[in-house]
Design an enzyme around this catalytic site. Structure first.
Site, PDB file in Angstrom:
ATOM      1  CB  SER A   1      -3.095  19.508  11.297  1.00 24.89           C
ATOM      2  OG  SER A   1      -3.948  19.052  12.294  1.00 24.89           O
TER       3      SER A   1
ATOM      4  CG  HIS B   1      -6.423  17.562  10.197  1.00 24.79           C
ATOM      5  ND1 HIS B   1      -5.227  17.115  10.678  1.00 24.79           N
ATOM      6  CD2 HIS B   1      -6.678  16.822   9.090  1.00 24.79           C
ATOM      7  CE1 HIS B   1      -4.762  16.136   9.911  1.00 24.79           C
ATOM      8  NE2 HIS B   1      -5.621  15.945   8.927  1.00 24.79           N
TER       9      HIS B   1
ATOM     10  CG  ASP C   1      -3.580  13.072   7.625  1.00 22.30           C
ATOM     11  OD1 ASP C   1      -3.340  12.107   6.877  1.00 22.30           O
ATOM     12  OD2 ASP C   1      -4.578  13.806   7.501  1.00 22.30           O
TER      13      ASP C   1
END
Ligand code: SAM
Lengths: 280, 208
Positions: free
Chosen positions: B29, B56, B149
């Site tokens: 991310s 992401h 996540d």
């Protein structure tokens, strides 16, 4: 593959078979990873011990099936999703539609209707809506009810207004709905030429001749074989020179129907059926 | 003492080719572009497994990242296509705004279902589906990021016998995601960013 996961796969297949035989919904040829994920999601909240137990419950408990049905048909949608797509429709499809005296549009897999109202707004701004009939279909009757009502959460309107503008909207988006408490009620004038109906792309047939078919983010859930069936359905439903629009990750290029469609805007997944173009 | 820890002790980089891996899944991310470049730049063009990445990024990003990585790396880098056959020696990135899943028949599928951990694509969705499709012949790696996540997905990979790696948080631009993964999983290896690329090369089965 180890034995438990092999057994689990058999159980999943049997469960889908059971749903088909009992309720007529055929998910057997959907992409497996996603469908299993949705089943597991419901399973982990059900307190059941095995997928086979879940199958038993599904057969005997219609309400439980209806909850799962909502899980299996992923209904996430928005207004003017991918604004560049709608902008491209204005640029490439609208001028051709303007040549037609009457326009039939099919929104296949329309979910709760946000996309349908987006198209209605666009056609309205182009002066075409009064000569248009939109067929909005989905397999899931619960979302169709919502689509018919045309009442959406007011929280989303900020995003939708931005999408609308990026999509080339030329009026004030707020004129298309009335705000009531935390709801936005779509204007009645937008609803009058829309027919909402249930239609299953896997098991149902052609029902009319279309100038434009919009089916976005539905085929990603289908296997190649199933996609092939649906492309056949669309091909039959489209007039020569009619347009087919898919989701940004979907393509007709790997199907046997590829040669029957020319690219209008491959980047936005807008295709046009070959053949002699006639009016009406 | 558990075997993987023992292996880690015995040799960090000597060849541990006791199994062939079909794929490596990576979740990353905040700080991801740099981290990915660090790992991918050193890889050869003929890896014997595929690398599948969820990063992401903003929902309307284009494929700039894929294109720039592809032009800088020897290994081929591209955005995953729906129903595409997954090939060894190729790095695939999940497209923005779609969850990426792996099918048993070694192809990609996609979904627009709700965000998971506020993310679409979500690392958990890729990792869980990869675990079902590939485990135990799967390596899962969590890199820099500001959320949690991927922890669930990495746990699934571990449960199903795959190999789990987390970037050492102190070498991450943002350490939250690696820390969350370490707390959730007890990974087989915690490696500094610089060592992850070489580690993957050791997993490459060269033909003698
Ligand atoms: C992710 S939504 C897409 C909504 C909208 N087209 C969009 O792109 O925003 C997918 C829709 O396809 C519908 N669907 C799934 N299987 C179907 C089938 N066999 N026939 C018709 N619709 C189906 C689902 O119920 C769901 O509403």
């Amino acid at each position: 593959m180890d034995e438990t996961s092999e057994n689990e796969k058999i159980e999943f297949d049997l469960l889908l078979q059971a749903i088909y035989q009992k309720y007529g919904y055929d998910f057997r040829n959907y992409s497996k990873a996603s469908i299993r994920r949705r089943i597991r999601h419901r399973f982990s909240r059900s307190g059941l011990k095995t997928i086979s137990e879940m199958q038993h419950k599904l057969l005997n408990d219609k309400q439980f099936f209806e909850v799962l049905l909502l899980d299996l048909t992923v209904n996430v949608t928005e207004m003017f999703r991918d604004p560049s797509f709608f902008k491209m429709i204005r640029k490439t499809v609208i001028p051709e539609l303007k040549k037609q005296p009457f326009i039939r549009v099919w929104h296949a897999g329309c979910s709760s209707g946000e996309e349908v109202y987006s198209t209605a707004i666009l056609l309205n701004e182009e002066g075409l809506y009064k000569n248009t009939l939109i067929y909005a279909t989905d397999v899931n009757e619960a979302v169709l009810d919502k689509a018919k009502k045309g009442i959406f959460s007011i929280d989303r309107m900020k995003d939708y207004t931005r999408n609308y503008r990026n999509a080339g909207g030329i009026a004030s988006f707020a004129d298309y709905y009335t705000a009531r408490y935390d709801h936005a009620i779509m204007d009645n004038s937008l609803k009058k030429n829309i027919v909402f109906s249930d239609h299953n792309l896997v098991t149902d047939d052609v029902f009319g001749e279309m100038n434009l078919i919009i089916c976005r983010n539905v085929l990603i859930y289908f296997s190649c074989d199933l996609q092939e069936r649906v492309f056949g359905l669309f091909w039959e439903s489209l007039r020569s020179g009619g347009f087919l629009c898919l989701g940004s990750k979907e393509t007709i290029r790997f199907s046997t129907y590829s040669d029957d469609f020319e690219n209008v805007a491959e980047g936005e997944k807008i295709y046009r059926k070959n053949g002699k173009i006639t009016l009406i | 003492m558990n075997v993987s820890k023992l292996k880690q002790k015995v040799s960090k980089h000597s060849k541990i080719q006791d199994r062939k891996y079909k794929a490596v899944v990576i979740g990353v991310s905040a700080g991801g572009q740099k981290a990915l470049k660090t790992i991918l730049l050193g890889l050869p063009s003929d890896l014997t497994f595929s690398i599948i990445i969820v990063i992401h990024r903003h929902s309307d990003s284009d494929d700039y990242l894929e294109r720039s990585l592809n032009s800088e790396c020897r290994i081929r880098v591209k955005q995953a296509d729906e129903k595409e056959n997954i090939k060894d020696g190729v790095v695939y990135l999940a497209p923005p705004n779609y969850h990426l899943l792996i099918e048993d028949d070694n192809t990609f599928s996609m979904s627009v279902e709700e965000t998971v951990n506020y993310a679409r694509p979500a690392i958990d969705v890729l990792f869980e589906s990869a675990a079902y499709a590939y485990c135990p012949e799967l390596i899962g790696i969590i890199l820099t990021g500001a959320n949690y996540d991927g922890s669930r997905g990495l746990k699934k990979i571990k449960e199903m016998g795959g190999l789990t790696i987390v970037q050492a948080p102190e070498t991450a631009e943002v350490g939250d995601m690696p820390r969350a993964a370490i707390a959730a999983v007890e990974p087989d290896h915690i490696l500094p960013l610089k060592e992850i690329g070489p580690f993957l090369m050791d997993m490459n089965l060269e033909e003698e």
